[in-house]
Design an enzyme around this catalytic site. Structure first.
Site, mmCIF file in Angstrom:
data_model
loop_
_atom_site.group_PDB
_atom_site.id
_atom_site.type_symbol
_atom_site.label_atom_id
_atom_site.label_comp_id
_atom_site.label_asym_id
_atom_site.label_seq_id
_atom_site.Cartn_x
_atom_site.Cartn_y
_atom_site.Cartn_z
ATOM 1 N N LYS A 36 47.308 -26.900 -35.046
ATOM 2 C CA LYS A 36 46.922 -27.247 -36.418
ATOM 3 C C LYS A 36 47.356 -26.137 -37.370
ATOM 4 O O LYS A 36 47.723 -25.032 -36.927
ATOM 5 C CB LYS A 36 45.414 -27.483 -36.491
ATOM 6 C CG LYS A 36 44.574 -26.300 -36.106
ATOM 7 C CD LYS A 36 43.114 -26.690 -35.934
ATOM 8 C CE LYS A 36 42.310 -25.519 -35.430
ATOM 9 N NZ LYS A 36 41.054 -25.342 -36.100
ATOM 10 N N TYR A 259 49.085 -0.724 -59.480
ATOM 11 C CA TYR A 259 48.099 -1.267 -60.417
ATOM 12 C C TYR A 259 46.748 -0.561 -60.251
ATOM 13 O O TYR A 259 46.310 -0.307 -59.121
ATOM 14 C CB TYR A 259 47.862 -2.755 -60.135
ATOM 15 C CG TYR A 259 48.989 -3.675 -60.543
ATOM 16 C CD1 TYR A 259 49.536 -3.639 -61.821
ATOM 17 C CD2 TYR A 259 49.465 -4.609 -59.645
ATOM 18 C CE1 TYR A 259 50.551 -4.518 -62.179
ATOM 19 C CE2 TYR A 259 50.481 -5.492 -59.992
ATOM 20 C CZ TYR A 259 51.018 -5.443 -61.264
ATOM 21 O OH TYR A 259 52.011 -6.308 -61.608
HETATM 22 C C1 LIG Z 1 37.784 -27.971 -32.354
HETATM 23 C C2 LIG Z 1 38.637 -26.815 -31.989
HETATM 24 N N1 LIG Z 1 38.984 -26.635 -30.703
HETATM 25 C C3 LIG Z 1 39.760 -25.602 -30.314
HETATM 26 C C4 LIG Z 1 40.220 -24.678 -31.241
HETATM 27 C C5 LIG Z 1 41.079 -23.537 -30.778
HETATM 28 O O1 LIG Z 1 40.392 -22.328 -30.896
HETATM 29 P P1 LIG Z 1 41.104 -20.972 -30.462
HETATM 30 O O2 LIG Z 1 42.210 -20.778 -31.428
HETATM 31 O O3 LIG Z 1 40.033 -19.957 -30.611
HETATM 32 O O4 LIG Z 1 41.577 -21.158 -29.072
HETATM 33 C C6 LIG Z 1 39.876 -24.831 -32.583
HETATM 34 C C7 LIG Z 1 40.335 -23.843 -33.569
HETATM 35 O O5 LIG Z 1 39.739 -23.513 -34.534
HETATM 36 C C8 LIG Z 1 39.065 -25.931 -32.969
HETATM 37 O O6 LIG Z 1 38.712 -26.120 -34.244
#
Ligand SMILES: Cc1ncc(COP(=O)(O)O)c(C=O)c1O
Length: 385
Positions: A36, A259
């Site tokens: 994602k 700045y």
């Molecule tokens: C529902 C869910 N599962 C798994 C993960 C993966 O987590 P990680 O990056 O800590 O492995 C996430 C990431 O935020 C998540 O939202």
């Protein structure tokens, strides 16, 4: 061609090795790579391809649009949508063969209608809120909700899952409570193929959380979720954020840099001006706190980080010259500025630093893993070295 001074080199060999190591660790559970937010900022399509070729059996995204983009790139592996699917996207989600998570009757009805209209079976996962209290249905609501879903003949509950609040904390008591609640509620429901709860932290440290499937994100990219997670699996950072020195100049004692005049030279100092600022995703919180590597040596960030530029004290390095490579994150020679170190200095987490890299920073894929040109986001060069 994008010849930007600031560039994110993404080592796909590291992604491959991390995926292989995690997949081996969690076996016989399946590993789904979480890609994602554009693959945690590093490029969802290239990362997904490499992860799938290296032991991941599927992918997770947060939003339907992210899954549709992966399908548009030709990725045919299972893709689980972790967040909600708004009814207006139901048709596209079904047509693309994505696997939605359903937690509301409205979304379930829209998806079932789309599946019926397209005469396609639709595997779905149901998220159970065992204590994180974000998305999901409460354990007490689960039997009725699954019963409700049973009316849709095209819809098949393939998975039940939950998400943990404290898997990467020192105290895992609540994570175990969540697992107990999850095991209790799922034992009372009709059996499904895939029960899952583990993120990277749980996958690495808590074997009993691996169940049928592990959703690993940060570990795929080569980072540990927090300092509380055991360094028991070999992970190699995938990102090196690089730039160049664009000016070197002397400032006298009492002169200020940047700045707000927040840094005052206490002696005659040499200052390197470096392309890179918060407009690239380098946090402004690192003003007077960060550290960069030039000529293999650590150089403190002095003055405010601005939108496009930062300044580093190179008084100890008289040989520094315009054009020198600067490593903002990663290794140069024997030195390394780790993402963890910068995250701590910026009072955030590695996840945020990765995902805040802005679109103007070209992602350059290095390593022996091949990335078809068609998979590269517009403006990306495969390797500018
Ligand atoms: C529902 C869910 N599962 C798994 C993960 C993966 O987590 P990680 O990056 O800590 O492995 C996430 C990431 O935020 C998540 O939202």
């Amino acid at each position: 061609m994008n010849c930007g001074l600031v560039r994110a080199e993404v080592d796909l060999d590291a992604v491959a090795a991390n995926t292989r190591n995690l997949a081996r660790l969690v076996r016989p559970a399946r590993l789904f790579a979480v890609v994602k937010a554009d693959g945690y900022g590093l490029g969802a399509v290239p990362v997904a391809r490499v992860a799938l070729a290296s032991g991941a059996s599927g992918l997770c995204v947060a939003r339907p649009e992210e899954g549709l983009a992966l399908r548009a790139a030709g990725i045919s592996a299972p893709i689980l949508i972790l967040g909600p699917t708004v009814p207006v996207l139901a048709d596209q989600v079904v047509r693309a063969g994505l696997t939605p998570t359903v937690c509301e009757p409205g979304a379930a009805a829209a998806l079932a209608r789309a599946a019926e209209a397209q005469s396609r079976p639709l595997p779905v996962h149901v998220k159970i809120d065992t204590g994180l209290h974000r998305y999901g249905i409460l354990p007490s609501e689960a039997p009725a909700f699954l019963n409700h879903l049973a009316q849709y003949s095209r819809l098949r509950v393939e998975g039940l899952w939950t998400h943990l609040a404290t898997a990467d904390e020192a105290d895992r008591t609540f994570a175990y409570e969540q697992l107990a609640r999850f095991n209790e509620v799922t034992a009372a429901l009709p059996a499904v193929a895939l029960r899952h709860a583990a993120n990277t932290a749980a996958a690495v440290d808590l074997p009993e959380f691996r169940l049928d499937l592990v959703r690993a994100g940060i570990g795929i990219y080569g980072y540990y979720p927090s300092r509380h997670v055991g360094r028991t699996v070999a992970l190699r950072p995938a990102l090196t954020l690089k730039s160049r020195v664009i000016r070197v100049h002397e400032v006298g004692p009492g002169e200020t840099v940047g700045y707000g005049r927040t840094w005052v030279a206490r002696r005659s100092s040499r200052i390197a001006l470096v392309a890179g600022g918060y407009g690239d995703g380098y946090p402004r919180q690192l003003s007077n706190r960060g550290v960069v590597l030039i000529r293999g040596r650590r150089c403190p960030v002095v003055g405010r980080v601005s939108m496009d530029l930062l300044t580093a004290d190179v008084t100890h390095l008289p040989e520094v010259a315009v054009g020198d490579e600067v490593v903002l994150v990663g290794r140069q020679g024997d030195e390394e500025v780790t993402l963890d170190e910068l995250a701590e200095l910026a009072e955030t987490i590695p996840y945020e630093l990765l995902t805040r890299l802005t679109p103007r920073v070209p992602r350059i894929y290095v390593g022996s893993q091949s990335v078809p040109e068609a998979d590269l986001p517009e403006g990306t060069e495969k390797d500018l070295r």
